[in-house]
Design an enzyme around this catalytic site. Structure first.
Site, PDB file in Angstrom:
ATOM      1  N   CYS A  84       7.396  -4.813 -31.766  1.00 52.78           N
ATOM      2  CA  CYS A  84       6.722  -3.686 -31.092  1.00 52.78           C
ATOM      3  C   CYS A  84       7.643  -2.749 -30.325  1.00 52.78           C
ATOM      4  O   CYS A  84       7.295  -1.596 -30.100  1.00 52.78           O
ATOM      5  CB  CYS A  84       5.647  -4.212 -30.147  1.00 52.78           C
ATOM      6  SG  CYS A  84       4.257  -4.913 -31.039  1.00 52.78           S
ATOM      7  N   GLN A  85       8.794  -3.246 -29.870  1.00 46.27           N
ATOM      8  CA  GLN A  85       9.692  -2.347 -29.154  1.00 46.27           C
ATOM      9  C   GLN A  85      10.213  -1.307 -30.140  1.00 46.27           C
ATOM     10  O   GLN A  85      10.573  -1.696 -31.258  1.00 46.27           O
ATOM     11  CB  GLN A  85      10.870  -3.118 -28.545  1.00 46.27           C
ATOM     12  CG  GLN A  85      11.616  -2.327 -27.493  1.00 46.27           C
ATOM     13  CD  GLN A  85      12.747  -3.128 -26.832  1.00 46.27           C
ATOM     14  OE1 GLN A  85      13.172  -4.141 -27.345  1.00 46.27           O
ATOM     15  NE2 GLN A  85      13.215  -2.667 -25.706  1.00 46.27           N
ATOM     16  N   MET A 133      15.009 -10.292 -30.349  1.00 47.44           N
ATOM     17  CA  MET A 133      14.017  -9.523 -29.586  1.00 47.44           C
ATOM     18  C   MET A 133      13.414 -10.465 -28.555  1.00 47.44           C
ATOM     19  O   MET A 133      12.914 -11.543 -28.900  1.00 47.44           O
ATOM     20  CB  MET A 133      12.944  -8.963 -30.542  1.00 47.44           C
ATOM     21  CG  MET A 133      11.818  -8.236 -29.827  1.00 47.44           C
ATOM     22  SD  MET A 133      12.415  -6.746 -28.966  1.00 47.44           S
ATOM     23  CE  MET A 133      11.304  -6.707 -27.579  1.00 47.44           C
ATOM     24  N   GLU A 134      13.458  -9.994 -27.311  1.00 42.96           N
ATOM     25  CA  GLU A 134      13.180 -10.850 -26.161  1.00 42.96           C
ATOM     26  C   GLU A 134      11.692 -11.085 -25.910  1.00 42.96           C
ATOM     27  O   GLU A 134      11.255 -11.067 -24.759  1.00 42.96           O
ATOM     28  CB  GLU A 134      13.828 -10.216 -24.926  1.00 42.96           C
ATOM     29  CG  GLU A 134      13.251  -8.840 -24.512  1.00 42.96           C
ATOM     30  CD  GLU A 134      13.921  -7.636 -25.145  1.00 42.96           C
ATOM     31  OE1 GLU A 134      14.490  -7.767 -26.249  1.00 42.96           O
ATOM     32  OE2 GLU A 134      13.861  -6.547 -24.545  1.00 42.96           O
ATOM     33  N   GLU A 154      19.125 -12.554 -25.117  1.00 45.12           N
ATOM     34  CA  GLU A 154      17.644 -12.499 -25.104  1.00 45.12           C
ATOM     35  C   GLU A 154      17.079 -13.292 -23.926  1.00 45.12           C
ATOM     36  O   GLU A 154      16.105 -12.881 -23.304  1.00 45.12           O
ATOM     37  CB  GLU A 154      17.065 -13.001 -26.425  1.00 45.12           C
ATOM     38  CG  GLU A 154      17.559 -12.273 -27.681  1.00 45.12           C
ATOM     39  CD  GLU A 154      17.580 -10.763 -27.581  1.00 45.12           C
ATOM     40  OE1 GLU A 154      16.774 -10.191 -26.827  1.00 45.12           O
ATOM     41  OE2 GLU A 154      18.425 -10.140 -28.253  1.00 45.12           O
ATOM     42  N   TYR A 206      23.384  -0.069 -23.641  1.00 43.48           N
ATOM     43  CA  TYR A 206      23.959  -1.404 -23.431  1.00 43.48           C
ATOM     44  C   TYR A 206      25.281  -1.300 -22.680  1.00 43.48           C
ATOM     45  O   TYR A 206      25.494  -1.918 -21.645  1.00 43.48           O
ATOM     46  CB  TYR A 206      24.235  -2.101 -24.778  1.00 43.48           C
ATOM     47  CG  TYR A 206      22.997  -2.460 -25.567  1.00 43.48           C
ATOM     48  CD1 TYR A 206      22.284  -1.488 -26.247  1.00 43.48           C
ATOM     49  CD2 TYR A 206      22.559  -3.773 -25.643  1.00 43.48           C
ATOM     50  CE1 TYR A 206      21.162  -1.810 -26.984  1.00 43.48           C
ATOM     51  CE2 TYR A 206      21.426  -4.109 -26.382  1.00 43.48           C
ATOM     52  CZ  TYR A 206      20.732  -3.122 -27.049  1.00 43.48           C
ATOM     53  OH  TYR A 206      19.623  -3.445 -27.769  1.00 43.48           O
TER      54      TYR A 206
HETATM   55  N1  BES Z   1      15.550  -5.518 -27.059  1.00 40.72           N
HETATM   56  C1  BES Z   1      16.639  -5.546 -27.955  1.00 40.72           C
HETATM   57  C2  BES Z   1      16.250  -5.203 -29.380  1.00 40.72           C
HETATM   58  C3  BES Z   1      15.584  -3.861 -29.518  1.00 40.72           C
HETATM   59  C4  BES Z   1      16.056  -2.746 -28.877  1.00 40.72           C
HETATM   60  C5  BES Z   1      14.474  -3.755 -30.336  1.00 40.72           C
HETATM   61  C6  BES Z   1      15.404  -1.521 -29.028  1.00 40.72           C
HETATM   62  C7  BES Z   1      13.845  -2.525 -30.483  1.00 40.72           C
HETATM   63  C8  BES Z   1      14.301  -1.414 -29.838  1.00 40.72           C
HETATM   64  C9  BES Z   1      17.349  -6.903 -27.935  1.00 40.72           C
HETATM   65  O1  BES Z   1      17.348  -7.510 -26.699  1.00 40.72           O
HETATM   66  C10 BES Z   1      18.777  -6.671 -28.276  1.00 40.72           C
HETATM   67  O2  BES Z   1      19.416  -5.984 -27.537  1.00 40.72           O
HETATM   68  N2  BES Z   1      19.265  -7.246 -29.359  1.00 40.72           N
HETATM   69  C11 BES Z   1      20.651  -7.145 -29.732  1.00 40.72           C
HETATM   70  C12 BES Z   1      21.353  -8.429 -29.343  1.00 40.72           C
HETATM   71  C13 BES Z   1      22.799  -8.267 -28.994  1.00 40.72           C
HETATM   72  C14 BES Z   1      23.082  -7.183 -28.000  1.00 40.72           C
HETATM   73  C15 BES Z   1      23.348  -9.592 -28.476  1.00 40.72           C
HETATM   74  C16 BES Z   1      20.730  -6.917 -31.233  1.00 40.72           C
HETATM   75  O3  BES Z   1      19.685  -6.876 -31.877  1.00 40.72           O
HETATM   76  O4  BES Z   1      21.804  -6.753 -31.759  1.00 40.72           O
HETATM   77 ZN    ZN Z   2      18.614  -6.560 -25.334  1.00 44.85          ZN
END
Ligand code: BES
Ligand code: ZN
Length: 648
Positions: free
Chosen positions: A178-179, A310-311, A336, A423
């Site tokens: 959903c994000q 995805m958290e 996560e 990030y």
């Molecule tokens: N919340 C994000 C994934 C996300 C961001 C989904 C924006 C939809 C829209 C998740 O926590 C994330 O950052 N995942 C990273 C992990 C990595 C930084 C260790 C990924 O997917 O690479």
């Molecule tokens: Zn993240």
């Protein structure tokens, strides 16, 4: 689509939705004003520009979803019930919710029929659902909305798979993502991180279900359709709504944690995660405070998943590429898990301040890494992150809006703005503050910040105020003087790279030294070169080689891949980094392997760079490969790739 009778007038409230607040005096509001705002936006215009809902007038307090998983028709069928509190004193005569490609067949307000309609689409945000509340509602009182609906084949938030597309090819599968703004394609809601609701999930399926709530034991023994119930008692934003259903097996990985995945892959997944899970939790709880959600579990998804992880509360969803057989990619889980505080407990109020979620999480993830693997590990991952930041800034251009810490999202699809910037720029801002006040003192601010904003959503200006209040009242004059010098405006709004800190390079020196050797044509490599490296050190080496100018020759690239056994590695992180080198080198021998990887993995971090480089080398093959696999990819991967390949 219309309800019993239609509207006659245009809503003044809806028009006011188009206003975004960014007043210069915003940051100077007093803390009490700030607090009031965070408790409920009342009649102020919504500060999230990516929702069409009038959440300034109504606030979702509880959400109940009743869904049947229909695998044959690939849709969810059922209803959602929203408890909405009125924030105005009978002034608001309509409720506006977000929807996107949903079929709504009935809407009831406190069990009665009132006019409702789904209005025209407003791209890229979907079609708002208007429900008339002719007499308004007294401030502080609530109404109950019952909406009957089905998802459609255009649903962006669900990924459906036939049995053939799954690991053991026996059963169908569905998972949600959903994000950022895709919850609205699953049920009508106030689809903004500025609104938090508790949730009840009632999901009927013939296969096991997991969701972002705590399972409620129910009598589900027996064959056929079963009801799976979950409760989420901590209020969460809509983007954290999650469910998955398929042939799932479960295995313990920690005191309060299980991993779930296909039965054929469960042992490997358990081995990969069980060594670190409780260690991660211990460190995170010491850094911030006790874990607030009860269980922490991991669902390892099919390979199409667009992200590393995805958290989703209770069940982090993760890509199977972290199950590499060497425990070298579990930092995704540290990341996560950290979201359990940054993002899930304390949330950004809109995608404009996304760094509050991801920058904080990256910071906590790196603190966990340092606590477990030694202090130089912190700078080691920061250096890897800096490279990703440089790449993003290069790709967007260094004066691009999306390279700012606070990014204007008016009219923007948050997917388009997604990159390493929130990030890494977010991380570097926190790292800067950490060093400015000193680690010992910053560590006292961490729990204070998360306690202050727990179960709420905030923006960057509220973060600033919380930081300044804390250290101005801390009783340390030197810190007070230092924080008075922080160039907030510049840090928030200046595009491009932030100032580069002096990194501790002790864990990267040997990787870069090896890369230097490769600059010499006559260098004769040996498998032993990378023996002492961790997988992430090998990655740093590969990334350095990627940036060679001129690139390696096809012969030298091939020699690198075979000598170091990377072309046959199970670690997709390394393999995809090597494939970029091969593509830049024009080594056609690797094309079949690259095409195979692109058809087997949906994680954007890997496939987007590969498609970009493949496109430069062999556009026909890139387009052909995309066309062949596009229905394997989730909606996000598919639409981003189509843009990257200029097919849209
Ligand atoms: N919340 C994000 C994934 C996300 C961001 C989904 C924006 C939809 C829209 C998740 O926590 C994330 O950052 N995942 C990273 C992990 C990595 C930084 C260790 C990924 O997917 O690479
Ligand atoms: Zn993240």
């Amino acid at each position: 689509m219309r309800g019993p009778s239609s509207f006659t007038k245009d809503s003044f409230l809806f028009k006011s939705l188009q206003v975004t607040i960014r007043s210069p005096s915003w940051s100077s509001r007093s803390p009490s004003q700030l607090r009031q705002y965070s408790l409920g936006p009342s009649k102020m215009a919504p500060r999230d520009p990516n929702t069409l809902s009038n959440y300034n007038c109504w606030l979702t307090r509880h959400t109940t979803v009743d869904f049947k998983v229909n695998f044959e028709k690939q849709r969810l069928e059922g209803s959602v019930s929203l408890k909405l509190e009125s924030l105005t004193d009978k002034e608001s005569k309509e409720i506006v919710l977000d929807t996107n490609f949903l079929t709504v067949t009935s809407v009831k307000l406190d069990s009665s029929e009132f006019p409702w309609e789904i209005r025209d689409r407003v791209e890229p945000y979907g079609a708002p659902l208007y429900i008339s509340v002719p007499d308004g509602v007294t401030k502080g009182e609530s109404v109950k909305l019952d909406i009957v609906l089905e998802t459609t084949s255009k649903c962006l938030g669900l990924q459906w798979m036939t049995p053939e597309q799954t690991g053991n090819k026996k059963h169908p599968y569905v998972y949600s993502q959903c994000q950022a703004i895709l919850a609205r394609s699953i049920f009508p809601c106030q689809d903004t991180p500025d609104v938090k609701s508790t949730f009840t999930f009632n999901i009927t399926s013939r296969l096991p279900v997991v969701a972002s709530g705590v399972p409620v034991p129910s009598d589900t023994a027996g064959e056929g359709e079963k009801l799976f119930q979950f409760e989420q008692k901590v209020p969460i934003p809509s983007y954290l709504f999650a469910l998955a259903s398929g042939d799932l097996a479960f295995a313990p990985i920690g005191k309060n944690s299980v991993v779930a995945t296909g039965p054929e892959a469960i042992d490997g997944a358990q081995w990969e995660l069980k060594g670190d899970m409780d260690k991660f939790l211990d460190v995170a709880q010491k850094l911030v405070f006790d874990y607030q959600w009860g269980e922490y579990n991991v669902l390892v998804l099919p390979p199409s998943f667009a992200y590393g992880g995805m958290e989703n509360p209770i069940f982090t969803f993760a890509t199977p590429t972290i199950i590499s057989g060497d425990r070298q990619n579990v930092d995704v889980i540290a990341h996560e898990l950290s979201h359990s505080w940054s993002g899930n407990l304390v949330s950004t109020c809109s995608w404009e301040h996304f760094w509050l979620n991801e920058g904080w999480t990256t910071y906590l993830e790196r603190r966990i890494g340092a606590a477990l693997h030694g202090e130089p590990q912190f700078d080691f991952s920061a250096i890897i992150g800096w490279k990703a930041l440089e790449d993003s800034v290069k790709l967007f251009g260094d004066d691009h809006e999306f390279t700012k810490l606070i990014v204007s999202h008016k009219g923007v699809d948050p997917e388009d703005a997604f990159s390493s910037v929130p990030y890494e720029k977010g991380f570097h801002f926190l790292y800067y503050l950490d060093r400015l006040v000193g680690r010992e003192h910053f560590d006292k601010f961490i729990p204070h910040y998360f306690q202050t904003w727990a179960r709420k959503s905030l923006d960057s200006f509220e973060f600033k105020q919380t930081f300044l209040d804390f250290f101005n009242g801390y009783g340390n004059e030197e810190i007070k003087e230092r924080i008075a010098q922080i160039p907030w405006e510049e840090r928030f709004y200046k595009p491009g790279l932030p100032p580069k800190p002096d990194f501790d390079t002790s864990y990267v020196d040997s990787c870069l030294a090896l890369a230097e050797k490769w600059k010499q044509e006559e260098y004769k490599p040996d498998a032993k070169d990378i023996e002492p490296f961790t997988a992430n050190q090998t990655l740093v080496f590969l990334q350095a080689v990627q940036d060679f100018s001129p690139s390696l020759s096809a012969e030298r690239s091939h020699l690198l891949g075979t000598t170091y056994n990377i072309s046959s590695s199970k670690n997709v992180e390394l393999k995809s980094a090597y494939y970029v080198i091969a593509l830049k080198a024009g080594d056609k021998r690797e094309l079949p392997g690259i095409v195979e990887l692109l058809g087997g993995v949906g994680r954007m971090k890997f496939v987007r760079p590969l498609y970009r480089h493949l496109n430069a080398v062999d556009r026909d093959l890139a387009v052909k490969t995309f066309e062949k696999n596009k229905n394997f990819y989730p909606s996000t991967t598919k639409s981003q790739l189509a843009k990257d390949l200029s097919l849209k």
